[in-house]
Scaffold this motif. Structure first.
Motif, PDB file in Angstrom:
ATOM      1  N   GLN A 305       0.810  -1.205   0.000  1.00 56.20           N
ATOM      2  CA  GLN A 305       0.000   0.000   0.000  1.00 56.20           C
ATOM      3  C   GLN A 305       0.850   1.265   0.000  1.00 56.20           C
ATOM      4  O   GLN A 305       0.507   2.263  -0.635  1.00 56.20           O
ATOM      5  CB  GLN A 305      -0.939   0.008   1.204  1.00 56.20           C
ATOM      6  CG  GLN A 305      -1.848   1.224   1.227  1.00 56.20           C
ATOM      7  CD  GLN A 305      -2.956   1.117   2.241  1.00 56.20           C
ATOM      8  OE1 GLN A 305      -3.078   0.136   2.936  1.00 56.20           O
ATOM      9  NE2 GLN A 305      -3.778   2.141   2.330  1.00 56.20           N
ATOM     10  N   THR A 309       0.278   4.098  -2.817  1.00 53.87           N
ATOM     11  CA  THR A 309      -0.353   5.316  -2.312  1.00 53.87           C
ATOM     12  C   THR A 309       0.629   6.470  -2.126  1.00 53.87           C
ATOM     13  O   THR A 309       0.252   7.637  -2.273  1.00 53.87           O
ATOM     14  CB  THR A 309      -1.050   5.073  -0.958  1.00 53.87           C
ATOM     15  OG1 THR A 309      -0.076   4.679   0.012  1.00 53.87           O
ATOM     16  CG2 THR A 309      -2.131   4.024  -1.082  1.00 53.87           C
ATOM     17  N   THR A 420      -2.366   8.583  -5.055  1.00 52.94           N
ATOM     18  CA  THR A 420      -2.373   7.135  -5.228  1.00 52.94           C
ATOM     19  C   THR A 420      -2.451   6.766  -6.704  1.00 52.94           C
ATOM     20  O   THR A 420      -3.223   7.344  -7.472  1.00 52.94           O
ATOM     21  CB  THR A 420      -3.565   6.511  -4.478  1.00 52.94           C
ATOM     22  OG1 THR A 420      -3.402   6.753  -3.083  1.00 52.94           O
ATOM     23  CG2 THR A 420      -3.654   5.012  -4.720  1.00 52.94           C
ATOM     24  N   TRP A 422      -4.010   4.578  -8.783  1.00 55.24           N
ATOM     25  CA  TRP A 422      -5.146   3.660  -8.687  1.00 55.24           C
ATOM     26  C   TRP A 422      -5.104   2.564  -9.746  1.00 55.24           C
ATOM     27  O   TRP A 422      -5.606   1.453  -9.522  1.00 55.24           O
ATOM     28  CB  TRP A 422      -6.453   4.452  -8.759  1.00 55.24           C
ATOM     29  CG  TRP A 422      -6.626   5.323  -7.545  1.00 55.24           C
ATOM     30  CD1 TRP A 422      -6.486   6.670  -7.466  1.00 55.24           C
ATOM     31  CD2 TRP A 422      -6.923   4.884  -6.218  1.00 55.24           C
ATOM     32  NE1 TRP A 422      -6.668   7.118  -6.185  1.00 55.24           N
ATOM     33  CE2 TRP A 422      -6.944   6.042  -5.392  1.00 55.24           C
ATOM     34  CE3 TRP A 422      -7.166   3.633  -5.635  1.00 55.24           C
ATOM     35  CZ2 TRP A 422      -7.204   5.976  -4.025  1.00 55.24           C
ATOM     36  CZ3 TRP A 422      -7.424   3.570  -4.271  1.00 55.24           C
ATOM     37  CH2 TRP A 422      -7.438   4.726  -3.482  1.00 55.24           C
TER      38      TRP A 422
END
Length: 512
Positions: A305, A309, A420, A422
């Protein structure tokens, strides 16, 4: 006066019989709502020195005061030696904290519950004082948070994240090295060698603090080891994916740790990090993640993450033409476990003077849109704004907030941010979905009481040896690992394994 009457009406409607850690007690209608209280939330992380967080808290506390006649203050446990200091603070039980950010896999949640540091929460208490949280968490998830029938944790179970660890690397540099990305520890060694010889930077400017994730990362890559959460924060115990009914520790047996120690010795001799690696974290002189994003080092070790991010887009923005990849621990053996829902959770201190109000505050932080955005993002228009696509971005020149609120995030209220990547998030999710397994022992609350002294002893030994193993400090790694294992045995490692095997057998015999 109208505010006080409003608050009193809300709280009076929810005042019933409660259970505290010492037994039943009656809360009179006027006992909770008639006075203003301060709720102290404890989290891990360094206390911010700018005014952004305090500015946000002023705004948040206006709303909390209006709704439940309470305000929030934050108590930070600094990252330096955080595990020890966290547990020591909780053990004080002096009434100075109310809400406690915790986790079963990295913050000793069950250990602290068993030591009486967390308040047992009855179903009725949660229904009355955290009703939206109670309704949103399934019965199965509440059961994961129980010990001896009582709920001790409120899980972060409606937030999608991948917190498995790995190495971020420069994909463009890997391609220059003739690699189609980094997909094994052998690839990683070739990559770091290329960086050392061609890029004029320290391949990994580590601060020497990532030994736990690094060692288990190699082991899970070269085997099917699965960590058993909630035993030790050092991740020393677990099972194999191929045999979920047998407890074992790769730190006590097997070749993986020996092979890893040899590889780290090779990395050390080849100069992949600074010579003073094990004192690097004491100087505060480097931030490897910032260096990576600036093109000044070759790898960064952290969560998936964190990569998609915080790092992916930042590197591209700061270093034109740069690209990054993520070598996740377990990639070689397709061994990845989706985290337990108590990787982030909130508890109430056993010594809290205002547990009912603490639950009310938590319920708002988790479920009220305005409170949620404040505690997570700051003040809209001051710290963040929405762009034309509805994505969140920082206000230029603003001071950010540091609340480290990792214990009650909610996908239903999340606002996607422009930082982030995505598309990368979606891609890595698809990769993990093909091979992930759900954590298999989420309903086991390991009883540490019969081997607590042995667990403390082996954890101390781990701390003495693992930094040297992970950074190749001993000239004879195989002999050093043998010495490490001998001390683990002497400290009671086999007794620990036998005890948790007994508990695992009981778990399966009960039809699990």
């Amino acid at each position: 006066m109208r505010k006080r009457a409003f608050v009193k009406a809300i709280l009076a409607a929810s005042s019933l019989l409660l259970f505290s850690c010492s037994g039943k007690r009656v809360i009179d209608e006027t006992d909770v709502p008639s006075h203003h209280v301060i709720i102290t939330y404890l989290t891990t992380g360094n206390k911010p020195h700018d005014s952004g967080t305090s500015e946000m808290l002023e705004k948040l506390n206006e709303r909390l005061t209006k709704l439940v006649n309470a305000e929030l203050v934050i108590y930070y446990i600094p990252w330096n030696n955080y595990q020890t200091n966290y547990n020591l603070k909780l053990a004080e039980k002096d009434g100075s904290i109310d809400l406690i950010g915790t986790a079963t896999d990295w913050l000793d949640a069950w250990k602290n519950a068993s030591l009486g540091n967390f308040m047992p929460l009855s179903d009725d208490m949660l229904k009355k004082y955290a009703p939206k949280t109670w309704e949103s968490v399934s019965k199965e998830h509440w059961d994961v948070c129980r010990m001896n029938g009582s709920i001790y944790l409120m899980p972060e179970d409606n937030y999608t994240q991948w917190t498995n660890h790995g190495f971020m690397y420069r994909l463009d540099w890997a391609r220059q090295a003739g690699l189609n990305g980094v997909h094994s520890w052998e690839d990683l060694t070739k990559y770091l060698s290329f960086v050392k010889e061609n890029k004029g930077v320290i391949p990994w400017d580590s601060d020497g603090s990532s030994s736990t994730f690094q060692a288990t990362g190699y082991i899970s890559s070269k085997s099917d080891f699965i960590i058993a959460d909630g035993i030790t924060s050092t991740n020393m115990f677990g099972t194999r994916k191929s045999n979920l009914k047998k407890i074992y520790s790769p730190f006590l047996e097997g070749r993986e740790l020996v092979d890893y120690a040899k590889l780290m010795r090779e990395w050390n001799l080849r100069g992949f990090w600074k010579e003073e690696i094990l004192t690097n974290n004491m100087t505060g002189s480097n931030d490897n993640r910032e260096e990576f994003c600036a093109g000044l080092t070759g790898i960064e070790q952290h969560h998936t993450q964190t990569w998609y991010t915080q790092v992916y887009n930042k590197l591209k923005k700061q270093v034109p033409g740069a690209d990054s990849g993520f070598f996740w621990f377990g990639e070689e053996s397709q061994n990845v476990v989706y985290q337990t829902i108590t990787h982030g959770a909130m508890a109430v201190s056993a010594a809290s003077k205002h547990p009912e109000r603490a639950l009310m505050v938590y319920d708002l932080l988790r479920n009220d849109k305005e409170c949620y955005e404040l505690i997570n993002y700051g003040i809209e228009g001051v710290q963040f704004r929405r762009n034309s696509s509805g994505y969140r971005e920082p206000v230029p020149g603003s001071q950010g907030i540091v609340t480290n609120y990792w214990w009650g995030r909610n996908d239903d209220l999340e606002v996607r941010d422009t930082a982030t990547a995505w598309d990368v998030f979606d891609e890595i999710n698809a990769v993990y979905d093909k091979c992930k397994i759900d954590y298999p022992f989420s309903q086991i609350v390991w009883d540490l009481s019969k081997v607590s002294s042995e667990l403390d002893a082996v954890s101390d030994i781990y701390g003495q040896y693992m930094g040297n193993i992970c950074y190749g400090q001993d000239p004879d790694p195989e002999a050093y690992v043998a010495q490490f294992r001998a001390e683990l045995k002497e400290a009671g490692m086999e007794k620990i394994i036998a005890e948790f095997q007994r508990q695992l057998d009981a778990f399966y015999s009960n039809g699990k």
